[in-house]
Design an enzyme around this catalytic site. Structure first.
Site, PDB file in Angstrom:
ATOM      1  N   ASN A   1       0.840  -1.195   0.000  1.00  0.00           N
ATOM      2  CA  ASN A   1       0.000   0.000   0.000  1.00  0.00           C
ATOM      3  C   ASN A   1       0.876   1.245   0.000  1.00  0.00           C
ATOM      4  O   ASN A   1       2.025   1.220   0.444  1.00  0.00           O
ATOM      5  CB  ASN A   1      -0.947   0.005   1.205  1.00  0.00           C
ATOM      6  CG  ASN A   1      -0.198   0.026   2.519  1.00  0.00           C
ATOM      7  OD1 ASN A   1       0.148   1.088   3.030  1.00  0.00           O
ATOM      8  ND2 ASN A   1       0.099  -1.149   3.079  1.00  0.00           N
TER       9      ASN A   1
ATOM     10  N   CYS B   1     -19.374  -4.258  -8.160  1.00  0.00           N
ATOM     11  CA  CYS B   1     -18.041  -4.760  -8.462  1.00  0.00           C
ATOM     12  C   CYS B   1     -17.747  -5.895  -7.487  1.00  0.00           C
ATOM     13  O   CYS B   1     -18.661  -6.430  -6.871  1.00  0.00           O
ATOM     14  CB  CYS B   1     -16.995  -3.649  -8.380  1.00  0.00           C
ATOM     15  SG  CYS B   1     -16.744  -2.988  -6.719  1.00  0.00           S
TER      16      CYS B   1
ATOM     17  N   CYS C   1      -3.813  -5.654  -5.699  1.00  0.00           N
ATOM     18  CA  CYS C   1      -3.769  -7.031  -6.206  1.00  0.00           C
ATOM     19  C   CYS C   1      -5.081  -7.768  -5.921  1.00  0.00           C
ATOM     20  O   CYS C   1      -5.488  -8.635  -6.682  1.00  0.00           O
ATOM     21  CB  CYS C   1      -2.597  -7.781  -5.575  1.00  0.00           C
ATOM     22  SG  CYS C   1      -0.985  -7.184  -6.147  1.00  0.00           S
TER      23      CYS C   1
END
Length: 501
Positions: A249, A458, A306
């Protein structure tokens, strides 16, 4: 004049999924204008609201950053290649005889990180264990003793930290520190090879410690089961010679780099996304830092993680092993370390590129006149846009899976929009949803009935927030909702026959 632009993973969905493209222009600005005229959907990710190139993007003409040249006005000649290298996403390379490859030059003799090895010895068991190292004149007995004396902190025990820890332990690094606050999850096992199925639910530091001891019981392992913060990082890293950044991050990236500059310690950096990875060494005494390369991160949510964008499992093994190699070279003091150089690997197309990343003398922490003197002076959440992003999330109206189910059962007229990519929808589909990827929303908004409420879907309810904000910026007037926690939450609570991924 036709110039080749190499496209990183981050932009490929906006540029017809191409890895490279031929564009016309006599300078970088004209190339960029040609790109955006052909692919206007890429404008949002490349330029900010004022039309300026976002600072998390770097343009290289062959191996040289245009910041060292004439910026966007940098002139081009036939055969030049432009590399667009964003923060964390990788780029692509070319063959060795291409001018895009960094031409290696002999490096000056570099001092090893471990200056003295007085009193350090290798017993017969160690001579046998490390015999393949001892046979290398670049390492030999002195180098192995330096490895035994070294103390390395690995920040993050995920995909990168796993091979990094394993190879440093096998190499005989005397003390390895492990910093991570997370627990092993089933989704980790596809790439985080230091953990096993029986470790699910265990702290990663504990699982990794046991694996290291099994590999090499002569290695001392220190565990730091905590999140690195501006309050604790300098205290944690003070007893280590090198910090290896294997985090995932932007907050951690900037924090670790800043702390290493202030503490005068090398930061061995690795990053991955999908099929591409980056490796470099940020050495505050000899080269650039993370801020030199990326003065600011991308807006929160713009570059996928990821967990959202996916990752080739073996790629982290490649990049983590490269980091281990850099750590070893720093310790023994030989070899060409990636100081001032960025290695970019495209594992899907087997393209390797080494790019120059010089020190920015105006850098606020490692430049000639630094303005940052303490990590506690910096609000890293705000720097990385997380505070603003949280406010944006608060402004987006969410709808829980059970409430959406109730409205659909009631027969309410609702536009369901799935913003995931086609290969992701092949995993699991949301019934009745129209498919519009985020990059196409602005120009396809007329396909939506603005008189109906629109629910965006999503995987985890993150990209759908970006989708709603993108649509609002494009002038859409209909009422928009975000499915909280995405299709995975629907699969957990409404239709348990659907897969969770």
């Amino acid at each position: 004049m036709s110039i080749t632009l190499i496209i990183p993973t981050t932009l490929r969905n906006y540029i017809g999924k191409q890895t490279e493209i031929q564009l016309d222009g006599s300078n970088v600005k004209e190339i960029l204008e040609d790109l955006l005229s052909q692919f206007p959907d890429a404008k949002k990710i490349i330029e900010d609201d004022n039309g300026n190139v976002r600072p998390f993007l770097n343009f290289f003409v062959n191996s040289t950053n245009i910041k060292q040249l004439n910026g966007l006005e940098t002139s081009l000649k036939e055969g030049d290649q432009i590399y667009l290298v964003p923060s964390i996403a990788g780029g692509s390379g070319v063959n060795d005889d291409n001018p895009g490859i960094h031409k290696e030059t002999p490096t000056e003799k570099r001092e090893p990180v471990i200056k003295t090895i007085d009193g350090v010895s290798l017993d017969n068991d160690e001579i046998l264990r490390y015999s393949r190292h001892l046979l290398l004149k670049e390492i030999g007995v002195k180098g192995q003793k330096r490895l035994k004396s070294a103390k390395v902190l690995i920040a993050g025990l995920g995909g990168l930290g796993a091979p990094l820890a394993q190879y440093l332990a096998a190499a005989g690094v005397g003390t390895i520190g492990l910093a991570d606050f997370d627990e092993v999850d089933a989704t980790n096992l596809q790439r985080q090879v230091i953990h096993g199925t029986r470790d699910i639910g265990r702290p990663k530091v504990a699982s990794a410690r046991d694996s290291i001891r099994a590999i090499n019981p002569k290695v001392k392992v220190n565990i730091h089961q905590t999140q690195l913060t501006s309050e604790n990082i300098l205290e944690i890293i003070k007893d280590y010679d090198i910090v290896a950044d294997a985090t995932d991050n932007y907050v951690s990236r900037y924090l670790i780099s800043d702390a290493c500059v202030l503490a005068g310690k090398p930061d061995v950096f690795g990053a991955v996304l999908q099929f591409e990875g980056q490796v470099t060494v940020f050495d505050p005494n000899n080269g650039s830092c993370y801020r030199c390369v990326y003065p600011s991160p991308p807006p929160a949510g713009l570059v996928p993680t990821c967990s959202l964008g996916g990752i080739l499992g073996v790629l982290v093994g490649i990049i983590g092993s490269c980091q281990a190699a850099e750590v070893i070279k720093l310790i023994v003091g030989t070899g060409d370390a990636l100081i001032g150089k960025l290695l970019v690997i495209d594992a899907w197309h087997w393209k390797f590129t080494v790019l120059d990343i010089p020190k920015d003398h105006a850098c606020p922490i490692c430049g000639d006149n630094p303005t940052i003197t303490d990590v506690q002076e910096v609000d890293y959440q705000e720097l990385c846009g997380l505070v603003t992003h949280e406010k944006e999330e608060e402004q987006v109206t969410g709808i829980a899976a059970k409430d959406l189910k109730a409205r659909l059962d009631r027969g309410d007229k609702i536009n369901l929009v799935d913003v995931r990519e086609p290969h992701e929808r092949a995993i699991v589909k949301f019934p009745g949803a129209v498919v519009i990827p985020i990059g196409q929303l602005a120009r396809r908004q007329n396909e939506l009935n603005s008189e109906n409420d629109t629910v965006f879907i999503c995987k985890e309810g993150k990209r759908s927030i970006l989708a709603i904000n993108t649509l609002k910026e494009a002038g859409y007037k209909g009422k928009c909702f975000n499915l909280i926690n995405g299709i995975n939450e629907w699969a957990r609570t409404i239709d348990t026959s659907m897969a969770v991924y």
